[in-house]
Design a protein around this motif. Structure first.
Motif, PDB file in Angstrom:
ATOM      1  N   UNK A 173       0.981  -1.602  -0.480  1.00 58.37           N
ATOM      2  CA  UNK A 173      -0.207  -0.001   0.138  1.00 58.37           C
ATOM      3  C   UNK A 173       0.726   1.269   0.159  1.00 58.37           C
ATOM      4  N   UNK A 174       2.303   1.021   0.785  1.00 66.45           N
ATOM      5  CA  UNK A 174       2.575   2.540   0.775  1.00 66.45           C
ATOM      6  C   UNK A 174       3.817   3.019  -0.495  1.00 66.45           C
ATOM      7  N   UNK A 175       3.688   1.421  -1.569  1.00 69.92           N
ATOM      8  CA  UNK A 175       4.323   1.787  -2.515  1.00 69.92           C
ATOM      9  C   UNK A 175       3.224   2.281  -3.263  1.00 69.92           C
ATOM     10  N   UNK A 176       2.280   1.775  -3.506  1.00 69.53           N
ATOM     11  CA  UNK A 176       1.304   2.086  -4.500  1.00 69.53           C
ATOM     12  C   UNK A 176       1.386   3.351  -3.872  1.00 69.53           C
ATOM     13  N   UNK A 177       0.636   4.031  -2.742  1.00 72.56           N
ATOM     14  CA  UNK A 177       0.996   5.074  -2.856  1.00 72.56           C
ATOM     15  C   UNK A 177       2.030   6.652  -2.857  1.00 72.56           C
ATOM     16  N   UNK A 178       2.948   6.223  -3.110  1.00 72.80           N
ATOM     17  CA  UNK A 178       4.344   6.894  -3.652  1.00 72.80           C
ATOM     18  C   UNK A 178       3.902   7.175  -5.107  1.00 72.80           C
ATOM     19  N   UNK A 179       3.507   5.776  -5.779  1.00 73.76           N
ATOM     20  CA  UNK A 179       3.604   5.439  -7.334  1.00 73.76           C
ATOM     21  C   UNK A 179       2.739   6.291  -7.795  1.00 73.76           C
ATOM     22  N   UNK A 180       1.599   6.785  -6.782  1.00 69.42           N
ATOM     23  CA  UNK A 180       0.459   7.380  -7.247  1.00 69.42           C
ATOM     24  C   UNK A 180       0.774   9.214  -6.809  1.00 69.42           C
ATOM     25  N   UNK A 181       1.861   9.734  -5.945  1.00 79.42           N
ATOM     26  CA  UNK A 181       2.006  11.097  -5.841  1.00 79.42           C
ATOM     27  C   UNK A 181       2.194  11.333  -4.571  1.00 79.42           C
ATOM     28  N   UNK A 182       1.106  10.309  -3.851  1.00 78.76           N
ATOM     29  CA  UNK A 182       1.324  10.191  -2.482  1.00 78.76           C
ATOM     30  C   UNK A 182       2.396  10.880  -1.026  1.00 78.76           C
ATOM     31  N   UNK A 183       1.903  11.090  -0.074  1.00 77.99           N
ATOM     32  CA  UNK A 183       2.609  11.319   0.694  1.00 77.99           C
ATOM     33  C   UNK A 183       3.394  10.327   1.779  1.00 77.99           C
ATOM     34  N   UNK A 184       4.376   9.559   1.398  1.00 76.11           N
ATOM     35  CA  UNK A 184       5.164   8.141   2.585  1.00 76.11           C
ATOM     36  C   UNK A 184       5.780   9.342   3.193  1.00 76.11           C
ATOM     37  N   UNK A 185       5.764   9.395   4.507  1.00 76.96           N
ATOM     38  CA  UNK A 185       6.659  10.247   5.572  1.00 76.96           C
ATOM     39  C   UNK A 185       6.771  10.345   6.837  1.00 76.96           C
ATOM     40  N   UNK A 186       6.977  10.392   7.459  1.00 78.52           N
ATOM     41  CA  UNK A 186       7.259  10.074   8.766  1.00 78.52           C
ATOM     42  C   UNK A 186       5.578   9.846   9.641  1.00 78.52           C
ATOM     43  N   UNK A 187       4.470  10.254   9.396  1.00 77.42           N
ATOM     44  CA  UNK A 187       3.394   9.770   9.519  1.00 77.42           C
ATOM     45  C   UNK A 187       3.378   8.028   9.126  1.00 77.42           C
ATOM     46  N   UNK A 188       3.796   7.337   8.420  1.00 82.65           N
ATOM     47  CA  UNK A 188       3.311   6.611   7.911  1.00 82.65           C
ATOM     48  C   UNK A 188       4.518   5.871   8.582  1.00 82.65           C
ATOM     49  N   UNK A 189       5.521   5.849   8.555  1.00 81.89           N
ATOM     50  CA  UNK A 189       6.908   5.545   9.570  1.00 81.89           C
ATOM     51  C   UNK A 189       5.990   5.413  10.829  1.00 81.89           C
ATOM     52  N   UNK A 190       5.572   5.567  11.605  1.00 80.02           N
ATOM     53  CA  UNK A 190       4.696   6.217  12.817  1.00 80.02           C
ATOM     54  C   UNK A 190       3.528   5.547  12.926  1.00 80.02           C
ATOM     55  N   UNK A 191       2.974   4.832  11.968  1.00 83.15           N
ATOM     56  CA  UNK A 191       1.543   4.558  12.253  1.00 83.15           C
ATOM     57  C   UNK A 191       1.706   3.057  11.737  1.00 83.15           C
ATOM     58  N   UNK A 192       3.092   2.902  10.772  1.00 83.37           N
ATOM     59  CA  UNK A 192       2.992   1.396  10.921  1.00 83.37           C
ATOM     60  C   UNK A 192       4.534   0.640  12.218  1.00 83.37           C
ATOM     61  N   UNK A 193       5.435   1.856  13.023  1.00 82.99           N
ATOM     62  CA  UNK A 193       5.668   1.040  14.460  1.00 82.99           C
ATOM     63  C   UNK A 193       5.165   0.913  15.839  1.00 82.99           C
TER      64      UNK A 193
END
Length: 213
Positions: free
Chosen positions: A169-189
């Motif tokens: 999902x994160x890869x698709x988000x990135x490829x679609x121009x979405x934001x993959x950042x600190x919030x994404x990492x914090x939600x994962x860990x």
């Protein structure tokens, strides 16, 4: 059939699940407000909805219905009232709270404000997930995917199945121009430990009190 799921769940557990989805929607809205990235699934749906020019809430329902077909085929035992509420209503809850927050307090502009907001998002999301999942009245379509994978491939732990779906999902988000950042990492860990904390300290004791009445 839907009525049967709701009757089977019990009103106490249903109420906890519904309140959990409200807090989860608020948490996702707070993540979005931070501008530092959402959880992988929400971020992917937001990015794809922007690409196709459809409102996030409406697009989320369509994606959830598509994934729900897989849940019916491969993981029917994970379907319940919580599946219906999460799949159909969560996007509109997120939109309501995001509009309320962005119009009320505005979008944070400086990094320290963004970091504070994203940390609040972690806590609120974790509380919501705890209240939505712990009553065990049905898994959201996306959440069911890693559960189904773990059930069909038990030699690999649930943790790695969940990591794989989140990473996709994160890869698709990135490829679609979405934001993959600190919030994404914090939600994962960070969500996992906070969810466990709320399970033990709040949601499970609450459910025990409800079921004693």
């Amino acid at each position: 059939m839907i009525r049967r799921y709701f009757e089977k769940a019990g009103w106490g557990r249903l109420l906890v699940m519904v309140v959990g989805n409200i807090f989860l929607g608020l948490g996702i809205a707070v993540f979005k407000l931070s501008g530092l990235g959402n959880d992988p699934y929400s971020g992917m749906v937001m990015a794809l909805s922007d690409c196709v020019g459809m409102a996030y809430a409406n697009f989320l329902v369509l994606i959830n219905l598509a994934v729900f077909v897989l849940e019916i085929i491969f993981g029917r035992k994970f379907i319940g009232a919580g599946t219906v509420v999460n799949a159909l209503l969560l996007g509109y809850i997120v939109t309501f709270f995001y509009n309320l927050l962005s119009n009320g307090i505005g979008i944070p502009e400086v990094m320290w404000q963004k970091l504070v907001v994203v940390c609040i998002g972690v806590v609120v999301c974790s509380f919501g997930v705890s209240m939505y999942q712990t009553p065990d009245v049905g898994a959201a379509p996306y959440d069911s995917m890693s559960l189904i994978m773990a059930m069909r491939k038990p030699s690999i732990s649930y943790f790695w199945h969940r990591i794989s779906t989140d990473a996709l999902c994160a890869l698709i988000c990135f490829l679609a121009g979405g934001i993959v950042g600190i919030g994404t990492l914090l939600s994962a860990f960070c969500l996992g430990p906070f969810i466990s904390f709320f399970d033990a300290k709040f949601t499970l004791p609450l459910l025990r009190k409800i079921e004693k009445k």
